[in-house]
Motif scaffolding. Structure first.
Motif, PDB file in Angstrom:
ATOM      1  N   LYS A   1       0.828  -1.200   0.000  1.00 23.43           N
ATOM      2  CA  LYS A   1       0.000   0.000   0.000  1.00 23.43           C
ATOM      3  C   LYS A   1       0.876   1.270   0.000  1.00 23.43           C
ATOM      4  O   LYS A   1       0.636   2.209  -0.758  1.00 23.43           O
ATOM      5  CB  LYS A   1      -0.862  -0.011   1.273  1.00 23.43           C
ATOM      6  CG  LYS A   1      -2.284   0.393   1.061  1.00 23.43           C
ATOM      7  CD  LYS A   1      -3.039   0.106   2.336  1.00 23.43           C
ATOM      8  CE  LYS A   1      -4.327   0.893   2.357  1.00 23.43           C
ATOM      9  NZ  LYS A   1      -5.055   0.680   3.601  1.00 23.43           N
ATOM     10  N   GLN A   2       1.903   1.242   0.864  1.00 31.43           N
ATOM     11  CA  GLN A   2       2.803   2.406   0.946  1.00 31.43           C
ATOM     12  C   GLN A   2       3.542   2.618  -0.371  1.00 31.43           C
ATOM     13  O   GLN A   2       3.695   3.742  -0.832  1.00 31.43           O
ATOM     14  CB  GLN A   2       3.829   2.197   2.070  1.00 31.43           C
ATOM     15  CG  GLN A   2       3.234   2.339   3.453  1.00 31.43           C
ATOM     16  CD  GLN A   2       4.178   1.828   4.534  1.00 31.43           C
ATOM     17  OE1 GLN A   2       4.980   0.916   4.308  1.00 31.43           O
ATOM     18  NE2 GLN A   2       4.073   2.396   5.720  1.00 31.43           N
ATOM     19  N   VAL A   3       3.997   1.513  -0.961  1.00 28.00           N
ATOM     20  CA  VAL A   3       4.724   1.618  -2.236  1.00 28.00           C
ATOM     21  C   VAL A   3       3.811   2.263  -3.284  1.00 28.00           C
ATOM     22  O   VAL A   3       4.190   3.221  -3.959  1.00 28.00           O
ATOM     23  CB  VAL A   3       5.205   0.227  -2.732  1.00 28.00           C
ATOM     24  CG1 VAL A   3       5.746   0.304  -4.158  1.00 28.00           C
ATOM     25  CG2 VAL A   3       6.254  -0.337  -1.796  1.00 28.00           C
ATOM     26  N   ASN A   4       2.579   1.768  -3.365  1.00 24.19           N
ATOM     27  CA  ASN A   4       1.658   2.299  -4.370  1.00 24.19           C
ATOM     28  C   ASN A   4       1.340   3.777  -4.123  1.00 24.19           C
ATOM     29  O   ASN A   4       1.284   4.567  -5.059  1.00 24.19           O
ATOM     30  CB  ASN A   4       0.365   1.483  -4.389  1.00 24.19           C
ATOM     31  CG  ASN A   4       0.610   0.100  -4.979  1.00 24.19           C
ATOM     32  OD1 ASN A   4       1.636  -0.143  -5.613  1.00 24.19           O
ATOM     33  ND2 ASN A   4      -0.315  -0.816  -4.761  1.00 24.19           N
ATOM     34  N   ALA A   5       1.159   4.121  -2.845  1.00 17.97           N
ATOM     35  CA  ALA A   5       0.830   5.515  -2.526  1.00 17.97           C
ATOM     36  C   ALA A   5       2.000   6.429  -2.905  1.00 17.97           C
ATOM     37  O   ALA A   5       1.801   7.499  -3.487  1.00 17.97           O
ATOM     38  CB  ALA A   5       0.507   5.640  -1.045  1.00 17.97           C
ATOM     39  N   THR A   6       3.223   5.996  -2.604  1.00 17.74           N
ATOM     40  CA  THR A   6       4.386   6.825  -2.934  1.00 17.74           C
ATOM     41  C   THR A   6       4.531   6.961  -4.448  1.00 17.74           C
ATOM     42  O   THR A   6       4.783   8.057  -4.965  1.00 17.74           O
ATOM     43  CB  THR A   6       5.685   6.222  -2.340  1.00 17.74           C
ATOM     44  OG1 THR A   6       5.433   5.873  -0.995  1.00 17.74           O
ATOM     45  CG2 THR A   6       6.842   7.186  -2.417  1.00 17.74           C
ATOM     46  N   LEU A   7       4.338   5.850  -5.139  1.00 17.83           N
ATOM     47  CA  LEU A   7       4.460   5.917  -6.605  1.00 17.83           C
ATOM     48  C   LEU A   7       3.405   6.858  -7.172  1.00 17.83           C
ATOM     49  O   LEU A   7       3.681   7.658  -8.061  1.00 17.83           O
ATOM     50  CB  LEU A   7       4.294   4.521  -7.218  1.00 17.83           C
ATOM     51  CG  LEU A   7       5.430   3.527  -6.979  1.00 17.83           C
ATOM     52  CD1 LEU A   7       5.079   2.163  -7.568  1.00 17.83           C
ATOM     53  CD2 LEU A   7       6.736   4.033  -7.573  1.00 17.83           C
ATOM     54  N   ALA A   8       2.176   6.785  -6.599  1.00 16.05           N
ATOM     55  CA  ALA A   8       1.095   7.639  -7.093  1.00 16.05           C
ATOM     56  C   ALA A   8       1.443   9.106  -6.851  1.00 16.05           C
ATOM     57  O   ALA A   8       1.257   9.955  -7.726  1.00 16.05           O
ATOM     58  CB  ALA A   8      -0.210   7.270  -6.399  1.00 16.05           C
ATOM     59  N   SER A   9       1.997   9.380  -5.672  1.00 14.94           N
ATOM     60  CA  SER A   9       2.321  10.782  -5.372  1.00 14.94           C
ATOM     61  C   SER A   9       3.475  11.272  -6.242  1.00 14.94           C
ATOM     62  O   SER A   9       3.605  12.441  -6.534  1.00 14.94           O
ATOM     63  CB  SER A   9       2.650  10.956  -3.892  1.00 14.94           C
ATOM     64  OG  SER A   9       3.893  10.344  -3.628  1.00 14.94           O
ATOM     65  N   GLN A  10       4.322  10.340  -6.659  1.00 17.18           N
ATOM     66  CA  GLN A  10       5.443  10.740  -7.546  1.00 17.18           C
ATOM     67  C   GLN A  10       5.017  10.683  -9.004  1.00 17.18           C
ATOM     68  O   GLN A  10       5.818  10.822  -9.910  1.00 17.18           O
ATOM     69  CB  GLN A  10       6.638   9.804  -7.347  1.00 17.18           C
ATOM     70  CG  GLN A  10       7.273   9.911  -5.983  1.00 17.18           C
ATOM     71  CD  GLN A  10       8.426   8.928  -5.820  1.00 17.18           C
ATOM     72  OE1 GLN A  10       8.623   8.031  -6.639  1.00 17.18           O
ATOM     73  NE2 GLN A  10       9.197   9.100  -4.769  1.00 17.18           N
ATOM     74  N   LYS A  11       3.739  10.360  -9.196  1.00 17.43           N
ATOM     75  CA  LYS A  11       3.163  10.236 -10.537  1.00 17.43           C
ATOM     76  C   LYS A  11       3.895   9.195 -11.393  1.00 17.43           C
ATOM     77  O   LYS A  11       4.070   9.351 -12.595  1.00 17.43           O
ATOM     78  CB  LYS A  11       3.125  11.585 -11.266  1.00 17.43           C
ATOM     79  CG  LYS A  11       2.276  12.621 -10.545  1.00 17.43           C
ATOM     80  CD  LYS A  11       1.800  13.691 -11.500  1.00 17.43           C
ATOM     81  CE  LYS A  11       0.732  14.591 -10.934  1.00 17.43           C
ATOM     82  NZ  LYS A  11       0.727  14.834  -9.507  1.00 17.43           N
ATOM     83  N   VAL A  12       4.358   8.134 -10.722  1.00 16.11           N
ATOM     84  CA  VAL A  12       4.988   7.051 -11.478  1.00 16.11           C
ATOM     85  C   VAL A  12       3.894   6.046 -11.807  1.00 16.11           C
ATOM     86  O   VAL A  12       3.142   5.644 -10.918  1.00 16.11           O
ATOM     87  CB  VAL A  12       6.081   6.331 -10.641  1.00 16.11           C
ATOM     88  CG1 VAL A  12       6.648   5.142 -11.392  1.00 16.11           C
ATOM     89  CG2 VAL A  12       7.178   7.307 -10.281  1.00 16.11           C
ATOM     90  N   ASN A  13       3.750   5.715 -13.032  1.00 10.99           N
ATOM     91  CA  ASN A  13       2.748   4.731 -13.401  1.00 10.99           C
ATOM     92  C   ASN A  13       3.318   3.343 -13.124  1.00 10.99           C
ATOM     93  O   ASN A  13       4.224   2.877 -13.801  1.00 10.99           O
ATOM     94  CB  ASN A  13       2.399   4.873 -14.893  1.00 10.99           C
ATOM     95  CG  ASN A  13       1.345   3.874 -15.305  1.00 10.99           C
ATOM     96  OD1 ASN A  13       0.970   3.002 -14.529  1.00 10.99           O
ATOM     97  ND2 ASN A  13       0.874   4.018 -16.534  1.00 10.99           N
ATOM     98  N   ARG A  14       2.777   2.691 -12.074  1.00  8.39           N
ATOM     99  CA  ARG A  14       3.374   1.405 -11.690  1.00  8.39           C
ATOM    100  C   ARG A  14       3.116   0.319 -12.722  1.00  8.39           C
ATOM    101  O   ARG A  14       3.690  -0.752 -12.670  1.00  8.39           O
ATOM    102  CB  ARG A  14       2.906   0.977 -10.307  1.00  8.39           C
ATOM    103  CG  ARG A  14       1.461   0.650 -10.214  1.00  8.39           C
ATOM    104  CD  ARG A  14       1.038   0.584  -8.753  1.00  8.39           C
ATOM    105  NE  ARG A  14      -0.389   0.571  -8.644  1.00  8.39           N
ATOM    106  CZ  ARG A  14      -1.111  -0.516  -8.632  1.00  8.39           C
ATOM    107  NH1 ARG A  14      -0.544  -1.697  -8.736  1.00  8.39           N
ATOM    108  NH2 ARG A  14      -2.417  -0.448  -8.532  1.00  8.39           N
ATOM    109  N   HIS A  15       2.205   0.593 -13.662  1.00  6.81           N
ATOM    110  CA  HIS A  15       1.974  -0.414 -14.704  1.00  6.81           C
ATOM    111  C   HIS A  15       2.884  -0.174 -15.909  1.00  6.81           C
ATOM    112  O   HIS A  15       2.899  -0.919 -16.861  1.00  6.81           O
ATOM    113  CB  HIS A  15       0.515  -0.414 -15.136  1.00  6.81           C
ATOM    114  CG  HIS A  15      -0.396  -0.760 -14.002  1.00  6.81           C
ATOM    115  ND1 HIS A  15      -0.344  -1.985 -13.375  1.00  6.81           N
ATOM    116  CD2 HIS A  15      -1.324  -0.033 -13.347  1.00  6.81           C
ATOM    117  CE1 HIS A  15      -1.229  -1.998 -12.388  1.00  6.81           C
ATOM    118  NE2 HIS A  15      -1.825  -0.822 -12.352  1.00  6.81           N
ATOM    119  N   LEU A  16       3.593   0.952 -15.832  1.00  3.77           N
ATOM    120  CA  LEU A  16       4.469   1.278 -16.948  1.00  3.77           C
ATOM    121  C   LEU A  16       5.761   0.477 -16.799  1.00  3.77           C
ATOM    122  O   LEU A  16       6.721   0.898 -16.177  1.00  3.77           O
ATOM    123  CB  LEU A  16       4.774   2.778 -16.903  1.00  3.77           C
ATOM    124  CG  LEU A  16       5.486   3.362 -18.111  1.00  3.77           C
ATOM    125  CD1 LEU A  16       4.521   3.491 -19.276  1.00  3.77           C
ATOM    126  CD2 LEU A  16       6.034   4.739 -17.765  1.00  3.77           C
TER     127      LEU A  16
END
Ligand code: GLU
Length: 279
Positions: free
Chosen positions: A101-116
């Motif tokens: 959850k934390q990883v996803n939240a940080t990626l979202a805040s950094q605007k990193v598309n985790r599916h990319l």
């Protein structure tokens, strides 16, 4: 002698997609006079069940495939522990305390598309635990559960930027070490990751040719890097196509592909299964 393996995970009943994979391995082994190993990849005890392992062995026997060696990952934990320790001692792993959850939240805040994902990058990680101060890290290790992640940057400094794995035809597939990402090598819950166990087993069992589905192609660079770090000889790889149903949907347990057990109970013969899959 050439050695190959079929390495299913007993997380459910074997379906037609698995049968196809097993038959590709069998065919390859026969053609190349290779030993055929069955490796039951039951390392993830949160998802694998003994009843599925048992059914899997029955189904494969019914299908008419015989194996020269049968092994279970749960009986090989000591080997994985040694390899994990070796990597920790080499300083190429770091403890990660983050939850998914934390990883996803940080990626979202950094605007990193985790599916990319690039062709090789298996997971995006924002690096939260990578540069923790030593004291804080040590303190957290005493109080919190943690995973071990591969420090790509350090690996890059040790083995260089470009690496290449080899396919069964001898062609080299180049990749950038930094592209594989800081993948998890030691899991928080079950201690060992799929990547670590597969690499240890392939080396320890002397597998010369890894035949597996196209869906695992993106894991091959990770496996190659682990082989380099652990001083193992790298096998050659063949990633076979994944078979689909009439609608073009990949045959998988999750997509409702028929289980071999159900086909068998409905009177389908092993010969018919082999033929329907092109063997
Ligand atoms: N156990 C993995 C799976 O069922 C396959 C591992 C491999 O062939 O490397 O997807």
């Amino acid at each position: 002698m050439k050695k190959t393996r079929f390495a299913p995970s007993p997380t459910g009943l074997l379906h037609l997609g698995n049968a196809y994979s097993a038959l590709v391995c069998e065919q390859w082994a026969k053609k190349h006079d290779a030993a055929l190993f069955l490796r039951v990849e039951d390392i993830d005890f949160t998802r694998c069940k003994p009843k599925f392992s048992k059914q899997m062995l029955d189904d494969l026997t019914w299908l008419g495939i015989s194996f020269d060696v049968v092994s279970f990952q749960q009986q090989r934990l000591v080997l994985y522990e040694q390899a994990l320790q070796q990597l920790i001692d080499m300083d190429v792993l770091y403890p990660c305390f983050c939850t998914r959850k934390q990883v996803n939240a940080t990626l979202a805040s950094q605007k990193v598309n985790r599916h990319l994902k690039t062709e090789h990058c298996l997971e995006a990680y924002p690096g939260t635990c990578k540069h923790l101060a030593t004291e804080l890290r040590q303190q957290q290790m005493l109080n919190m559960p943690y995973a071990w992640r591969l420090d790509c940057q350090t690996v890059f400094e040790r083995v260089g930027k470009l690496c290449a794995w080899q396919d069964v035809q001898g062609h080299k597939h180049l990749f950038n070490v930094l592209d594989i990402g800081d993948v998890i090598i030691g899991r928080k819950d079950i201690r060992f990751s799929y990547h670590l166990c597969v690499v240890v087993d392939d080396a320890e069992q002397g597998i010369t040719h890894v035949i597996r589905g196209e869906d695992l192609r993106s894991s091959t660079p990770v496996h190659h890097v682990l082989q380099r770090l652990l001083g193992y000889k790298s096998p050659q790889y063949l990633h076979h196509v994944l078979i689909t149903n009439n609608e073009g949907v990949r045959l998988a347990k999750s997509k409702g592909s028929p289980a071999l057990q159900a086909l068998r109970e409905n009177g389908v013969t092993a010969e018919q299964v082999r033929q329907s899959l092109g063997f």
